[in-house]
Design a protein around this motif. Structure first.
Motif, PDB file in Angstrom:
ATOM      1  N   ARG A 264       3.294   6.749   1.699  1.00  0.00           N
ATOM      2  CA  ARG A 264       2.224   5.848   2.190  1.00  0.00           C
ATOM      3  C   ARG A 264       2.530   4.407   1.817  1.00  0.00           C
ATOM      4  O   ARG A 264       2.384   3.497   2.623  1.00  0.00           O
ATOM      5  CB  ARG A 264       0.893   6.250   1.546  1.00  0.00           C
ATOM      6  CG  ARG A 264       0.380   7.489   2.177  1.00  0.00           C
ATOM      7  CD  ARG A 264      -1.069   7.276   2.514  1.00  0.00           C
ATOM      8  NE  ARG A 264      -1.752   8.533   2.398  1.00  0.00           N
ATOM      9  CZ  ARG A 264      -3.017   8.651   2.047  1.00  0.00           C
ATOM     10  NH1 ARG A 264      -3.731   7.587   1.749  1.00  0.00           N
ATOM     11  NH2 ARG A 264      -3.568   9.825   1.991  1.00  0.00           N
ATOM     12  N   ARG A 265       2.955   4.247   0.558  1.00  0.00           N
ATOM     13  CA  ARG A 265       3.344   2.904   0.131  1.00  0.00           C
ATOM     14  C   ARG A 265       4.556   2.459   0.969  1.00  0.00           C
ATOM     15  O   ARG A 265       4.657   1.296   1.372  1.00  0.00           O
ATOM     16  CB  ARG A 265       3.681   2.918  -1.366  1.00  0.00           C
ATOM     17  CG  ARG A 265       4.044   1.563  -1.918  1.00  0.00           C
ATOM     18  CD  ARG A 265       4.101   1.536  -3.445  1.00  0.00           C
ATOM     19  NE  ARG A 265       4.469   0.196  -3.894  1.00  0.00           N
ATOM     20  CZ  ARG A 265       5.721  -0.199  -4.089  1.00  0.00           C
ATOM     21  NH1 ARG A 265       6.719   0.640  -3.920  1.00  0.00           N
ATOM     22  NH2 ARG A 265       5.964  -1.453  -4.456  1.00  0.00           N
ATOM     23  N   GLY A 266       5.443   3.398   1.240  1.00  0.00           N
ATOM     24  CA  GLY A 266       6.630   3.100   2.040  1.00  0.00           C
ATOM     25  C   GLY A 266       6.269   2.549   3.413  1.00  0.00           C
ATOM     26  O   GLY A 266       6.884   1.601   3.894  1.00  0.00           O
TER      27      GLY A 266
ATOM     28  N   LYS B 184       6.107  -2.402   6.922  1.00  0.00           N
ATOM     29  CA  LYS B 184       5.414  -3.506   7.601  1.00  0.00           C
ATOM     30  C   LYS B 184       5.748  -4.832   6.928  1.00  0.00           C
ATOM     31  O   LYS B 184       6.130  -5.808   7.585  1.00  0.00           O
ATOM     32  CB  LYS B 184       3.896  -3.299   7.544  1.00  0.00           C
ATOM     33  CG  LYS B 184       3.393  -2.352   8.617  1.00  0.00           C
ATOM     34  CD  LYS B 184       1.877  -2.150   8.479  1.00  0.00           C
ATOM     35  CE  LYS B 184       1.536  -0.691   8.694  1.00  0.00           C
ATOM     36  NZ  LYS B 184       0.388  -0.228   7.944  1.00  0.00           N
ATOM     37  N   ASN B 185       5.639  -4.836   5.591  1.00  0.00           N
ATOM     38  CA  ASN B 185       5.830  -6.091   4.865  1.00  0.00           C
ATOM     39  C   ASN B 185       7.247  -6.647   4.997  1.00  0.00           C
ATOM     40  O   ASN B 185       7.447  -7.851   5.037  1.00  0.00           O
ATOM     41  CB  ASN B 185       5.499  -5.898   3.377  1.00  0.00           C
ATOM     42  CG  ASN B 185       4.039  -5.537   3.170  1.00  0.00           C
ATOM     43  OD1 ASN B 185       3.216  -5.718   4.076  1.00  0.00           O
ATOM     44  ND2 ASN B 185       3.710  -4.997   2.000  1.00  0.00           N
ATOM     45  N   TYR B 186       8.234  -5.740   5.019  1.00  0.00           N
ATOM     46  CA  TYR B 186       9.621  -6.205   5.123  1.00  0.00           C
ATOM     47  C   TYR B 186      10.045  -6.426   6.580  1.00  0.00           C
ATOM     48  O   TYR B 186      11.191  -6.782   6.848  1.00  0.00           O
ATOM     49  CB  TYR B 186      10.577  -5.190   4.467  1.00  0.00           C
ATOM     50  CG  TYR B 186      10.566  -5.224   2.950  1.00  0.00           C
ATOM     51  CD1 TYR B 186      10.978  -6.346   2.246  1.00  0.00           C
ATOM     52  CD2 TYR B 186      10.161  -4.114   2.219  1.00  0.00           C
ATOM     53  CE1 TYR B 186      10.984  -6.369   0.863  1.00  0.00           C
ATOM     54  CE2 TYR B 186      10.157  -4.109   0.820  1.00  0.00           C
ATOM     55  CZ  TYR B 186      10.573  -5.243   0.154  1.00  0.00           C
ATOM     56  OH  TYR B 186      10.572  -5.267  -1.212  1.00  0.00           O
TER      57      TYR B 186
ATOM     58  N   GLY C 263      17.533  -7.369   0.191  1.00  0.00           N
ATOM     59  CA  GLY C 263      17.253  -7.538  -1.241  1.00  0.00           C
ATOM     60  C   GLY C 263      16.035  -6.747  -1.657  1.00  0.00           C
ATOM     61  O   GLY C 263      15.116  -7.265  -2.297  1.00  0.00           O
ATOM     62  N   ILE C 264      15.999  -5.482  -1.275  1.00  0.00           N
ATOM     63  CA  ILE C 264      14.859  -4.614  -1.552  1.00  0.00           C
ATOM     64  C   ILE C 264      15.098  -3.878  -2.868  1.00  0.00           C
ATOM     65  O   ILE C 264      16.148  -3.259  -3.041  1.00  0.00           O
ATOM     66  CB  ILE C 264      14.669  -3.625  -0.382  1.00  0.00           C
ATOM     67  CG1 ILE C 264      14.325  -4.413   0.886  1.00  0.00           C
ATOM     68  CG2 ILE C 264      13.616  -2.583  -0.697  1.00  0.00           C
ATOM     69  CD1 ILE C 264      14.137  -3.568   2.128  1.00  0.00           C
ATOM     70  N   PRO C 265      14.144  -3.961  -3.814  1.00  0.00           N
ATOM     71  CA  PRO C 265      14.312  -3.260  -5.094  1.00  0.00           C
ATOM     72  C   PRO C 265      14.353  -1.741  -4.887  1.00  0.00           C
ATOM     73  O   PRO C 265      13.785  -1.233  -3.920  1.00  0.00           O
ATOM     74  CB  PRO C 265      13.065  -3.647  -5.896  1.00  0.00           C
ATOM     75  CG  PRO C 265      12.356  -4.681  -5.127  1.00  0.00           C
ATOM     76  CD  PRO C 265      12.878  -4.690  -3.733  1.00  0.00           C
ATOM     77  N   GLN C 266      15.017  -1.031  -5.818  1.00  0.00           N
ATOM     78  CA  GLN C 266      15.220   0.406  -5.645  1.00  0.00           C
ATOM     79  C   GLN C 266      13.915   1.181  -5.491  1.00  0.00           C
ATOM     80  O   GLN C 266      13.811   2.083  -4.665  1.00  0.00           O
ATOM     81  CB  GLN C 266      16.019   0.980  -6.817  1.00  0.00           C
ATOM     82  CG  GLN C 266      16.471   2.406  -6.524  1.00  0.00           C
ATOM     83  CD  GLN C 266      17.253   3.016  -7.660  1.00  0.00           C
ATOM     84  OE1 GLN C 266      16.775   3.136  -8.781  1.00  0.00           O
ATOM     85  NE2 GLN C 266      18.479   3.410  -7.371  1.00  0.00           N
ATOM     86  N   LYS C 267      12.894   0.790  -6.272  1.00  0.00           N
ATOM     87  CA  LYS C 267      11.611   1.502  -6.185  1.00  0.00           C
ATOM     88  C   LYS C 267      11.033   1.409  -4.770  1.00  0.00           C
ATOM     89  O   LYS C 267      10.570   2.404  -4.206  1.00  0.00           O
ATOM     90  CB  LYS C 267      10.650   0.906  -7.222  1.00  0.00           C
ATOM     91  CG  LYS C 267       9.168   1.171  -7.001  1.00  0.00           C
ATOM     92  CD  LYS C 267       8.738   2.500  -7.611  1.00  0.00           C
ATOM     93  CE  LYS C 267       7.240   2.755  -7.484  1.00  0.00           C
ATOM     94  NZ  LYS C 267       6.919   3.755  -6.454  1.00  0.00           N
ATOM     95  N   ASP C 268      11.074   0.214  -4.203  1.00  0.00           N
ATOM     96  CA  ASP C 268      10.583   0.033  -2.832  1.00  0.00           C
ATOM     97  C   ASP C 268      11.439   0.824  -1.847  1.00  0.00           C
ATOM     98  O   ASP C 268      10.923   1.451  -0.919  1.00  0.00           O
ATOM     99  CB  ASP C 268      10.609  -1.453  -2.439  1.00  0.00           C
ATOM    100  CG  ASP C 268       9.537  -2.261  -3.166  1.00  0.00           C
ATOM    101  OD1 ASP C 268       8.796  -1.677  -3.981  1.00  0.00           O
ATOM    102  OD2 ASP C 268       9.453  -3.483  -2.921  1.00  0.00           O
TER     103      ASP C 268
END
Ligand code: HEC
Length: 126
Positions: A38-40, A45-47, A109-114
């Motif tokens: 869900r966060r994904g 959208k954000n990225y 440049g997306i962090p691993q958690k994201d």
């Protein structure tokens, strides 16, 4: 005409092998993969992944720079080269230029958690 008695067995075992082979795609989205889909979806959208990709379930995501991500969760290869697995998908999203140098998807440049959460979302696309 009588079928050869071994033929059905042979066919059954070949089918079994074929299923194991394709099973990798199924295994691509294991339920125990610890990303938050869900966060994904929000992160997608954000990225602005939708600026380049057509992505089911994401409003306005109708880009046509990269391939549509329909059923990417069950695709066998990422970008035609990399075995589709949760770790490989996460690595791809984190840094596609490291995963496959020279390909057309830029490293954002997306962090691993994201990246993990985004991968979890992508695996809902079957
Ligand atoms: C500037 C355009 C662009 C953006 C932004 C972009 N991508 Fe891509 N993406 C591409 C291109 C081009 C490819 C094809 C690379 C190849 O196959 O060589 C690709 C490939 C992919 C693939 C592999 C698809 C397949 O069929 O193998 C995935 C998964 C993916 N992108 C996910 C994402 C996600 C998630 C985001 C947002 C975090 C994103 N992309 C942002 C251009 C983009």
């Amino acid at each position: 005409m009588r079928a050869h008695p071994v033929a059905p067995l042979l066919i059954a075992s070949l089918l079994g092998l074929a299923l194991i082979g394709c099973g990798n795609a199924e295994a691509a989205g294991p339920d125990n993969f610890n990303g938050d889909s869900r966060r994904g979806a929000d992160l997608v959208k954000n990225y602005h992944c939708g600026g380049c990709h057509d992505i089911p379930g994401i409003a306005g995501a109708d880009g046509n720079v990269g391939p549509p991500l329909h059923r990417v969760g069950t695709r066998t290869y990422i970008a035609g080269y990399i075995q589709n697995s949760p770790d490989n998908m996460t690595a791809w999203i984190e840094d596609p230029q490291k995963a496959l140098p020279g390909n057309a998807m830029p490293t954002i440049g997306i962090p691993q958690k994201d990246a993990r959460d985004i991968a979890a979302f992508l695996y809902t696309l079957k």
